[in-house]
Design a protein around this motif. Sequence first.
Motif, PDB file in Angstrom:
ATOM      1  N   ILE A 476      17.618  29.231  31.168  1.00  0.00           N
ATOM      2  CA  ILE A 476      18.238  30.603  31.529  1.00  0.00           C
ATOM      3  C   ILE A 476      17.589  31.325  32.533  1.00  0.00           C
ATOM      4  N   VAL A 477      18.533  31.980  33.570  1.00  0.00           N
ATOM      5  CA  VAL A 477      17.826  32.346  34.819  1.00  0.00           C
ATOM      6  C   VAL A 477      17.246  33.795  34.413  1.00  0.00           C
ATOM      7  N   ASP A 478      17.567  34.614  33.652  1.00  0.00           N
ATOM      8  CA  ASP A 478      16.901  35.923  33.398  1.00  0.00           C
ATOM      9  C   ASP A 478      15.618  35.551  32.387  1.00  0.00           C
ATOM     10  N   PRO A 479      14.510  35.800  32.986  1.00  0.00           N
ATOM     11  CA  PRO A 479      13.486  35.476  32.209  1.00  0.00           C
ATOM     12  C   PRO A 479      13.297  36.142  31.024  1.00  0.00           C
ATOM     13  N   ALA A 480      13.796  37.491  30.888  1.00  0.00           N
ATOM     14  CA  ALA A 480      13.813  38.113  29.704  1.00  0.00           C
ATOM     15  C   ALA A 480      14.784  37.550  28.721  1.00  0.00           C
ATOM     16  N   VAL A 481      15.905  37.405  29.139  1.00  0.00           N
ATOM     17  CA  VAL A 481      16.836  36.747  27.883  1.00  0.00           C
ATOM     18  C   VAL A 481      16.230  35.415  27.493  1.00  0.00           C
ATOM     19  N   ALA A 482      15.485  34.452  28.546  1.00  0.00           N
ATOM     20  CA  ALA A 482      15.009  33.466  28.337  1.00  0.00           C
ATOM     21  C   ALA A 482      13.864  33.690  27.082  1.00  0.00           C
ATOM     22  N   ASP A 483      13.289  34.361  27.182  1.00  0.00           N
ATOM     23  CA  ASP A 483      12.077  34.897  26.160  1.00  0.00           C
ATOM     24  C   ASP A 483      12.740  35.194  24.795  1.00  0.00           C
TER      25      ASP A 483
END
Length: 538
Positions: A476-483
């Motif tokens: 997932i490109v967005d690191p916050a969404v990946a977390d």
Amino acid sequence: MRRSPSDTTRPLSALRAALLVAFAAVVLQNAWIGDDAYITWRSIDHLVHGRGLVYNLGERVQAFTHPLWLGLLALLHLVTREAWWTTIAGSLLCSVAAMALVTRRLAAPGASAALVLGIAASSRAFVEYSTSGLENCLSHLLVAATLIPALEREPGPRALAWITLGGAALTLTRPDLALVAAPLVAAAIVDARRRAAPRRAIARALALGLAPLAAWELFSLIYYGALVPNTALAKLGVGLPRAELIAQGLRYLRGSIEVDPITPAAIVAGLATIAIRRDRAAAPIAAAIVLHLAYVVWIGGDFMGGRFLTVPLLLALVAIARAPLRSPRAYLPAIAAALVLAVLGQRPPFATREADHWRPGDPRDHLGVADERSFYAESSSLLAWRPGRSLPDHRWRRLGEAGPPDGGDLVVFSTLGFYGYFARPELHIVDGFALVDPLLARLPAQRRDDWRPGHFSRTIPEGYLDALRSGHSDAIVDPAVADLHRAIQVVVAGPIWSAERWREIVRLHRGDYLQAIDLERYRAFTPRRARRRVDPPP
């Protein structure tokens, strides 16, 4: 010669039985099953085959709002090993049993039972959602069963325990029905205190009645890692302005007035009956009706016309049934009124299998409310059945049976019922409306002018599909969404009793991960991208 009471009641009992049979016939003629019912059936299919109470394999996500209704259908499935006819039969039994309780246990002597059966048979919403595959029919039965001890006002905590148990069952049938149960339970507590019942006995009665609900919530927290179903997150946590939701909720009521005026008129008549008769015992019924309608308006209504009005209607019918029509002079007008109501009903008892649902350009289309039974009339109604035809016979079923064009194990498709039930069990379905997707349900809905209740589209984060295919959140490109996705996977796919999982459950309930996400980015609506990512209804 003076007639004995039995000479008077025997014809009325025969009339009540005949009208109950007629009501069952009207419900059966209008019987249908909608796509949403098969979201539950996919979970049932996984359950009975030992794959878990899930929608997508490998993700412990509650994709249904009605665990008690699911449990009843699952038990029936153990006998029938089939879905469509099982749902029709179970719905019909619950609906007829509900009206039998109202007319036999809750109606005053006289022709009141005949009147309320006529109203029920003429209400488009009540008849159509006495089947449909949704939980309405079980809700009707449980409301009637709960009102019996509530209106009899038996002294002592025993009645309180039964009323609380009925309220817990209603909440397990649909969580927002707790608003219907609350006034009944509160009134029972007040009555118990007036009769000087010990506080300990009252507490014990409440504990016994609430035990099934507490047991389910404990199971849900352990198994799913959540206290509310994923569908609630998808439909209620959408980030739309409250004023906009309330305006849509009022349109929902307006839609019912336009296409099914008998239903709202009967609800108003029930409230008026309680007020005019000063029926203190029925005051909790009035409170339950008002609370439920206020909630419906507060959340923006629903896209299924009339669906959320059937429980208030049943409550109103009970209030009307309590008004005695004892005089023989009242019998004939009451029976005539019941027959006139049945004739004036906009569909019942004259159902057809032609699809006459609202289409774009219809003057009512701006209300955002659909005629669901008509939409499925040709593909999934009893009148559409013929020997050799397997129902539902719908395009979404055929697409599910064919599977995704690329032959893979992942697909984006937003009408989940027929498609998901008839697809391969291992096919992972990503729902743009987030009903079964634990990540998308926690992201805000897209800000768009053409939103419909229950259909709140989400922007699919870049790389999310790759993360699902590979099992690596870093895609997932967005690191916050990946977390956020990483934490969700620990909860829905990791070992149930791991300490890490329980830490993440707490963090998700507190909303810790959302604080780092640019939510406005996901509220933005890009029409071209949404059309490519989410398969719309035909």
